[in-house]
Design a protein around this motif. Structure first.
Motif, short mmCIF file in Angstrom:
data_model
loop_
_atom_site.label_atom_id
_atom_site.label_comp_id
_atom_site.label_asym_id
_atom_site.label_seq_id
_atom_site.Cartn_x
_atom_site.Cartn_y
_atom_site.Cartn_z
N ARG A 6 -79.72 21.73 -85.83
CA ARG A 6 -78.96 22.25 -84.69
C ARG A 6 -77.79 23.12 -85.15
O ARG A 6 -77.48 24.16 -84.54
CB ARG A 6 -78.46 21.10 -83.82
N LEU A 7 -77.12 22.73 -86.24
CA LEU A 7 -76.01 23.54 -86.74
C LEU A 7 -76.49 24.93 -87.14
O LEU A 7 -75.85 25.94 -86.82
CB LEU A 7 -75.35 22.83 -87.94
N LEU A 8 -77.62 24.98 -87.85
CA LEU A 8 -78.18 26.27 -88.24
C LEU A 8 -78.58 27.06 -87.01
O LEU A 8 -78.33 28.27 -86.90
CB LEU A 8 -79.38 26.07 -89.15
N ALA A 9 -79.19 26.36 -86.03
CA ALA A 9 -79.63 27.05 -84.82
C ALA A 9 -78.46 27.60 -84.02
O ALA A 9 -78.55 28.67 -83.41
CB ALA A 9 -80.46 26.09 -83.95
N ASP A 24 -73.18 26.88 -72.40
CA ASP A 24 -74.40 27.63 -72.68
C ASP A 24 -75.15 27.02 -73.87
O ASP A 24 -76.37 26.85 -73.82
CB ASP A 24 -74.06 29.10 -73.01
N LEU A 25 -74.41 26.70 -74.93
CA LEU A 25 -75.03 26.11 -76.11
C LEU A 25 -75.58 24.71 -75.80
O LEU A 25 -76.66 24.34 -76.26
CB LEU A 25 -74.02 26.04 -77.26
N SER A 32 -74.88 17.48 -75.07
CA SER A 32 -73.63 17.50 -74.30
C SER A 32 -72.65 18.51 -74.87
O SER A 32 -72.75 18.91 -76.04
CB SER A 32 -72.99 16.10 -74.30
N LYS A 33 -71.65 18.90 -74.03
CA LYS A 33 -70.61 19.80 -74.52
C LYS A 33 -69.79 19.13 -75.63
O LYS A 33 -69.37 19.80 -76.57
CB LYS A 33 -69.70 20.23 -73.36
N ARG A 34 -69.58 17.81 -75.51
CA ARG A 34 -68.82 17.10 -76.54
C ARG A 34 -69.51 17.22 -77.90
O ARG A 34 -68.85 17.42 -78.93
CB ARG A 34 -68.66 15.63 -76.14
N THR A 35 -70.84 17.13 -77.89
CA THR A 35 -71.60 17.29 -79.14
C THR A 35 -71.43 18.70 -79.70
O THR A 35 -71.27 18.89 -80.91
CB THR A 35 -73.08 16.98 -78.90
N GLN A 41 -66.82 22.32 -84.80
CA GLN A 41 -65.81 21.88 -85.76
C GLN A 41 -66.42 21.71 -87.14
O GLN A 41 -65.83 22.11 -88.16
CB GLN A 41 -65.17 20.57 -85.29
N ALA A 42 -67.64 21.13 -87.20
CA ALA A 42 -68.32 20.95 -88.49
C ALA A 42 -68.64 22.30 -89.13
O ALA A 42 -68.51 22.45 -90.36
CB ALA A 42 -69.60 20.13 -88.28
#
Length: 316
Positions: A6-9, A24-25, A32-35, A41-42
């Motif tokens: 997901r980070l790469l995506a 949107d993401l 979730s938006k929190r995720t 941040q990561a």
């Protein structure tokens, strides 16, 4: 999708689409938006230059690009098969671009993967009914692509199959602002604002003649950037027709664009269609001859009978 993927995506999404909001993401990756906040941040902590503007969303710092990507067998196969198909459908300019892209993708694949993908390429073949198209169609596509890029109005004469009032074929001069080119079942269509009708219209390329660029430019509507489902006049006429059970297989091979449901009954296959005008399916119904029975509306049954009688008179 695991977090690493997901980070790469997310980076690919920002690189490909520009600014994206957290919602949107979250909608794209079904989380979730929190995720998404934690993922952003990561990414920042790992050195990816993500720029955040309150109320506007996230984007990558200008000039940042990912290093070359590696492809799985499935990914590389789909890219190369897609380039093969596009090479058949477009004119010489884009056909050469598709082939060049395929060569670049193939050249960076490891030898073992290249052999596997090449084997699949050789054994999955696309055959289009109008591969490469006519020279006239290629010229139209090239001109319309230029018009869409430059936001230039075009003029042409358009052949309308039938006029609703007279039932006769008509030819009208048009000027239109071209928005999109769409290939539907192998037929190219232009979505454009028609100045004659003062509304958005779909034009078949094979019905357009004397196509030319105009000096006028236009502003592209903002809603086209993220379009909703294509809108069109409501299909308010419900048509129900009955086919013999033995025709069902052949009907599935040649479905009609306006079909919504098909149901097996004791009498045969009951097909429901929703159309704007009865003439939309008249030719299709006639093509089935005695194997079709129109149940409703009665006006379509009458129209079909009149057409059959006219055909009979022509045969005498």
């Amino acid at each position: 999708m695991n977090r690493t993927d997901r980070l790469l995506a997310i980076v690919l999404e920002l690189q490909g689409k520009g600014r994206q909001r957290a919602e949107d993401l979250a909608r794209t990756f079904e989380t979730s938006k929190r995720t998404i906040y934690r993922d952003i941040q990561a990414l920042c902590e790992s050195g990816v230059p993500v720029v955040s503007i309150p109320g506007l969303g996230y984007s990558l710092m200008e000039g940042y690009f990912l290093p070359p990507l590696s492809f799985s067998t499935s990914e590389a196969t789909m890219l190369l098969l897609g380039s093969d198909l596009m090479a058949q459908y477009f004119d010489a300019q884009y056909r050469e671009a598709a082939l060049a892209a395929a060569r670049k993708i193939s050249s960076v694949l490891p030898q073992e993967l290249r052999a596997e993908v090449g084997y699949l390429q050789d054994n999955i073949i696309f055959v289009t009914s109008n591969a490469h198209g006519s020279l006239e169609e290629q010229g139209k596509l090239q001109l319309l692509r230029r018009a869409i890029l430059d936001r230039r109005r075009v003029s042409f004469t358009y052949h309308q199959r039938t006029n609703p009032e007279s039932g006769q074929n008509v030819v009208t001069p048009r000027q239109a602002d071209p928005y999109r080119l769409v290939s539907l079942y192998g037929i190219w269509n232009l979505i454009a604002y028609c100045h004659l009708r003062q509304d958005r219209r779909h034009f078949r390329l094979d019905r357009m003649e004397e196509l030319q660029l105009c000096p006028n430019t236009f502003e592209r509507p903002a809603e086209l950037a993220n379009p909703p489902a294509p809108s069109e006049a409501p299909r308010s006429i419900v048509v129900r027709v009955l086919f013999p059970a033995e025709v069902a297989r052949w009907l599935r091979e040649t479905p009609n664009y306006y079909m919504t449901t098909s149901e097996k009954t004791a009498e045969g296959l009951l097909v429901t269609l929703h159309v704007r005008h009865e003439r939309d399916i008249l030719q299709w119904l006639l093509s089935w001859g005695r194997q079709v029975r129109v149940l409703e509306p009665a006006s379509l049954r009458q129209r079909l009978a009149e057409e059959a009688r006219a055909m009979l008179r022509n045969a005498e």
